[in-house]
Design a protein around this motif. Structure first.
Motif, PDB file in Angstrom:
ATOM      1  N   ALA A 153       0.830  -1.206   0.000  1.00  0.00           N
ATOM      2  CA  ALA A 153       0.000   0.000   0.000  1.00  0.00           C
ATOM      3  C   ALA A 153       0.863   1.253   0.000  1.00  0.00           C
ATOM      4  O   ALA A 153       0.597   2.214  -0.733  1.00  0.00           O
ATOM      5  CB  ALA A 153      -0.929  -0.015   1.215  1.00  0.00           C
ATOM      6  N   GLY A 154       1.933   1.238   0.821  1.00  0.00           N
ATOM      7  CA  GLY A 154       2.833   2.382   0.859  1.00  0.00           C
ATOM      8  C   GLY A 154       3.532   2.601  -0.469  1.00  0.00           C
ATOM      9  O   GLY A 154       3.702   3.738  -0.915  1.00  0.00           O
ATOM     10  N   ALA A 155       3.924   1.505  -1.134  1.00  0.00           N
ATOM     11  CA  ALA A 155       4.627   1.616  -2.408  1.00  0.00           C
ATOM     12  C   ALA A 155       3.734   2.177  -3.501  1.00  0.00           C
ATOM     13  O   ALA A 155       4.192   2.922  -4.375  1.00  0.00           O
ATOM     14  CB  ALA A 155       5.174   0.241  -2.814  1.00  0.00           C
ATOM     15  N   LEU A 156       2.417   1.825  -3.447  1.00  0.00           N
ATOM     16  CA  LEU A 156       1.493   2.273  -4.490  1.00  0.00           C
ATOM     17  C   LEU A 156       0.713   3.520  -4.101  1.00  0.00           C
ATOM     18  O   LEU A 156      -0.063   4.045  -4.914  1.00  0.00           O
ATOM     19  CB  LEU A 156       0.517   1.136  -4.837  1.00  0.00           C
ATOM     20  CG  LEU A 156       1.143  -0.123  -5.454  1.00  0.00           C
ATOM     21  CD1 LEU A 156       0.056  -1.130  -5.818  1.00  0.00           C
ATOM     22  CD2 LEU A 156       1.962   0.230  -6.689  1.00  0.00           C
ATOM     23  N   GLY A 157       0.901   3.982  -2.866  1.00  0.00           N
ATOM     24  CA  GLY A 157       0.227   5.205  -2.447  1.00  0.00           C
ATOM     25  C   GLY A 157      -1.261   5.066  -2.249  1.00  0.00           C
ATOM     26  O   GLY A 157      -2.017   6.020  -2.486  1.00  0.00           O
ATOM     27  N   VAL A 158      -1.714   3.876  -1.809  1.00  0.00           N
ATOM     28  CA  VAL A 158      -3.130   3.649  -1.513  1.00  0.00           C
ATOM     29  C   VAL A 158      -3.224   3.032  -0.117  1.00  0.00           C
ATOM     30  O   VAL A 158      -2.211   2.816   0.552  1.00  0.00           O
ATOM     31  CB  VAL A 158      -3.788   2.716  -2.563  1.00  0.00           C
ATOM     32  CG1 VAL A 158      -3.750   3.362  -3.941  1.00  0.00           C
ATOM     33  CG2 VAL A 158      -3.096   1.367  -2.602  1.00  0.00           C
ATOM     34  N   THR A 159      -4.439   2.736   0.318  1.00  0.00           N
ATOM     35  CA  THR A 159      -4.618   2.151   1.640  1.00  0.00           C
ATOM     36  C   THR A 159      -4.447   0.630   1.590  1.00  0.00           C
ATOM     37  O   THR A 159      -4.686   0.001   0.550  1.00  0.00           O
ATOM     38  CB  THR A 159      -6.009   2.467   2.196  1.00  0.00           C
ATOM     39  OG1 THR A 159      -6.996   1.819   1.375  1.00  0.00           O
ATOM     40  CG2 THR A 159      -6.258   3.975   2.202  1.00  0.00           C
ATOM     41  N   PRO A 160      -4.057   0.017   2.713  1.00  0.00           N
ATOM     42  CA  PRO A 160      -3.995  -1.449   2.754  1.00  0.00           C
ATOM     43  C   PRO A 160      -5.328  -2.101   2.411  1.00  0.00           C
ATOM     44  O   PRO A 160      -5.367  -3.166   1.806  1.00  0.00           O
ATOM     45  CB  PRO A 160      -3.581  -1.743   4.206  1.00  0.00           C
ATOM     46  CG  PRO A 160      -2.835  -0.524   4.634  1.00  0.00           C
ATOM     47  CD  PRO A 160      -3.534   0.620   3.965  1.00  0.00           C
ATOM     48  N   SER A 161      -6.444  -1.445   2.795  1.00  0.00           N
ATOM     49  CA  SER A 161      -7.763  -1.969   2.473  1.00  0.00           C
ATOM     50  C   SER A 161      -7.978  -2.035   0.968  1.00  0.00           C
ATOM     51  O   SER A 161      -8.534  -3.013   0.446  1.00  0.00           O
ATOM     52  CB  SER A 161      -8.845  -1.105   3.112  1.00  0.00           C
ATOM     53  OG  SER A 161     -10.128  -1.552   2.743  1.00  0.00           O
ATOM     54  N   ALA A 162      -7.513  -1.010   0.262  1.00  0.00           N
ATOM     55  CA  ALA A 162      -7.660  -1.000  -1.199  1.00  0.00           C
ATOM     56  C   ALA A 162      -6.846  -2.123  -1.834  1.00  0.00           C
ATOM     57  O   ALA A 162      -7.308  -2.789  -2.767  1.00  0.00           O
ATOM     58  CB  ALA A 162      -7.233   0.354  -1.755  1.00  0.00           C
ATOM     59  N   ILE A 163      -5.635  -2.329  -1.327  1.00  0.00           N
ATOM     60  CA  ILE A 163      -4.804  -3.419  -1.842  1.00  0.00           C
ATOM     61  C   ILE A 163      -5.498  -4.756  -1.607  1.00  0.00           C
ATOM     62  O   ILE A 163      -5.589  -5.608  -2.504  1.00  0.00           O
ATOM     63  CB  ILE A 163      -3.424  -3.413  -1.163  1.00  0.00           C
ATOM     64  CG1 ILE A 163      -2.634  -2.162  -1.544  1.00  0.00           C
ATOM     65  CG2 ILE A 163      -2.642  -4.676  -1.528  1.00  0.00           C
ATOM     66  CD1 ILE A 163      -2.176  -2.129  -2.973  1.00  0.00           C
ATOM     67  N   SER A 164      -6.013  -4.958  -0.404  1.00  0.00           N
ATOM     68  CA  SER A 164      -6.676  -6.214  -0.063  1.00  0.00           C
ATOM     69  C   SER A 164      -7.892  -6.451  -0.950  1.00  0.00           C
ATOM     70  O   SER A 164      -8.120  -7.569  -1.433  1.00  0.00           O
ATOM     71  CB  SER A 164      -7.090  -6.198   1.413  1.00  0.00           C
ATOM     72  OG  SER A 164      -7.724  -7.397   1.762  1.00  0.00           O
ATOM     73  N   GLN A 165      -8.677  -5.394  -1.183  1.00  0.00           N
ATOM     74  CA  GLN A 165      -9.879  -5.527  -2.008  1.00  0.00           C
ATOM     75  C   GLN A 165      -9.522  -5.892  -3.449  1.00  0.00           C
ATOM     76  O   GLN A 165     -10.184  -6.736  -4.072  1.00  0.00           O
ATOM     77  CB  GLN A 165     -10.681  -4.229  -1.969  1.00  0.00           C
ATOM     78  CG  GLN A 165     -11.358  -3.966  -0.634  1.00  0.00           C
ATOM     79  CD  GLN A 165     -12.006  -2.594  -0.572  1.00  0.00           C
ATOM     80  OE1 GLN A 165     -12.159  -1.927  -1.603  1.00  0.00           O
ATOM     81  NE2 GLN A 165     -12.384  -2.160   0.624  1.00  0.00           N
ATOM     82  N   ARG A 166      -8.457  -5.290  -3.980  1.00  0.00           N
ATOM     83  CA  ARG A 166      -8.057  -5.564  -5.359  1.00  0.00           C
ATOM     84  C   ARG A 166      -7.571  -7.008  -5.502  1.00  0.00           C
ATOM     85  O   ARG A 166      -7.917  -7.699  -6.473  1.00  0.00           O
ATOM     86  CB  ARG A 166      -6.958  -4.597  -5.801  1.00  0.00           C
ATOM     87  CG  ARG A 166      -7.439  -3.154  -5.946  1.00  0.00           C
ATOM     88  CD  ARG A 166      -6.294  -2.222  -6.280  1.00  0.00           C
ATOM     89  NE  ARG A 166      -6.707  -0.824  -6.212  1.00  0.00           N
ATOM     90  CZ  ARG A 166      -5.895   0.204  -6.415  1.00  0.00           C
ATOM     91  NH1 ARG A 166      -4.614  -0.007  -6.707  1.00  0.00           N
ATOM     92  NH2 ARG A 166      -6.339   1.442  -6.327  1.00  0.00           N
TER      93      ARG A 166
END
Length: 301
Positions: free
Chosen positions: A23-36
């Motif tokens: 999430a930090g590397a892509l500049g989004v939230t961990p929740s967004a990464i998990s959902q994707r």
């Protein structure tokens, strides 16, 4: 069509080792990464990431990561040629990463300067996968890597092969070890008693070298040490005898810290470079650096 935002999320989790760092590397939230990632797994009907510390890819996940890196590599080169294409991109995944499978001895003896020269400009990252030279081609077949140093001369489907030359190996031990275990010379009987060093269960170099001396299979007390440089340190310390690239052993042979078990009795391992045929500028540059390093360091038989 695949959802490339989801693929980018999955590849980042595997590369970074956790959802939080991705999430930090892509500049989004961990929740967004998990959902994707979960949406991609639901769509494909299979688990792509084994959640753990660190997170790792399943076999299918690894293939999808490799596919994403190929696409990212191609898109990066297109954007470099046509910067207007970068306008409005929602996610910056950074420089492309090229995964390369290489054996530990080649990495320690001659490959690393080529990799450093290739990545010096900072426009590309490398992910080195360490494996036995007899098995690195399998990484290409599975789609896990884009290129490999291998002993397999037969081209992997979709790849091209370049003969690099042979890596020259020498059997070495400390002078004290030689006096203790080989006082009367090296033969089948003394080789069966003297402790050897092996990298892992697939490392057969010591046995191959011994067979050229005695014509017999080697069975000897074995120390396991999965480190190319550790082999040299352990041999100097007198833990056992080992087979090492001459390029790495030469400095210690010249100072007398190590001696050859059988002077000038070498084992040659032919090596090949295989890369996928996607024809990118960066892969071409990597190939040129590797081939040039091989010409400086390997022997032609």
């Amino acid at each position: 069509m695949l959802d490339y935002a989801s693929l980018a999320a999955m590849a980042s989790v595997v590369r970074e080792g956790s959802f939080e760092r991705a999430a930090g590397a892509l500049g989004v939230t961990p929740s967004a990464i998990s959902q994707r990632v979960r949406a991609l797994e639901d769509r494909l009907g299979t688990i792509l990431i084994v959640r753990g510390q660190p997170c790792t890819a399943t076999a299918i996940g690894a293939r999808l990561c490799a596919h994403f890196e190929r696409v990212h590599l191609l898109e990066g080169e297109m954007i470099a040629a046509l910067p207007v294409l970068a306008t409005g991109q929602a996610t910056d995944t950074g420089p492309p990463t090229i995964r390369v499978a290489v054996n530990a001895d080649s990495l320690g003896a001659w490959v690393l300067p080529a990799i450093a020269a290739f990545a010096r400009r900072g426009d590309v990252l490398v992910d080195l996968v360490i494996d036995d030279e007899g098995h690195t081609a399998e990484r290409l077949r599975s789609g896990e890597v884009l290129a490999a140093v291998t002993t397999d001369a037969a081209p992997v489907q979709g790849c091209r092969t370049i003969a690099l030359g042979a890596l020259r190996y020498v059997a070495v031990a400390s002078p004290a070890f030689m006096r203790q275990w080989f006082p009367g010379g090296v033969d089948a009987a003394t080789l069966a008693r003297a402790p050897i060093l092996r990298f892992d269960r697939r490392d057969m170099l010591q046995a191959r070298w011994a067979r050229t001396i005695t014509g017999a299979d080697l069975t000897a007390p074995t120390h396991w040490l999965p480190s190319s440089h550790g082999f040299l340190d352990a041999s100097i310390a007198g833990l056992g005898w080992s087979v090492n690239p001459l390029l790495m052993a030469e400095p210690y042979l010249s100072t007398g810290q190590l001696v050859e078990l059988a002077p000038r009795h070498y084992l040659h391992v032919p090596l090949y470079w295989q890369q996928v045929r996607i024809g990118t500028r960066l892969l071409g540059k990597l190939t040129r650096e590797v081939v040039a390093a091989a010409q400086r360091s390997l022997v032609n038989e």
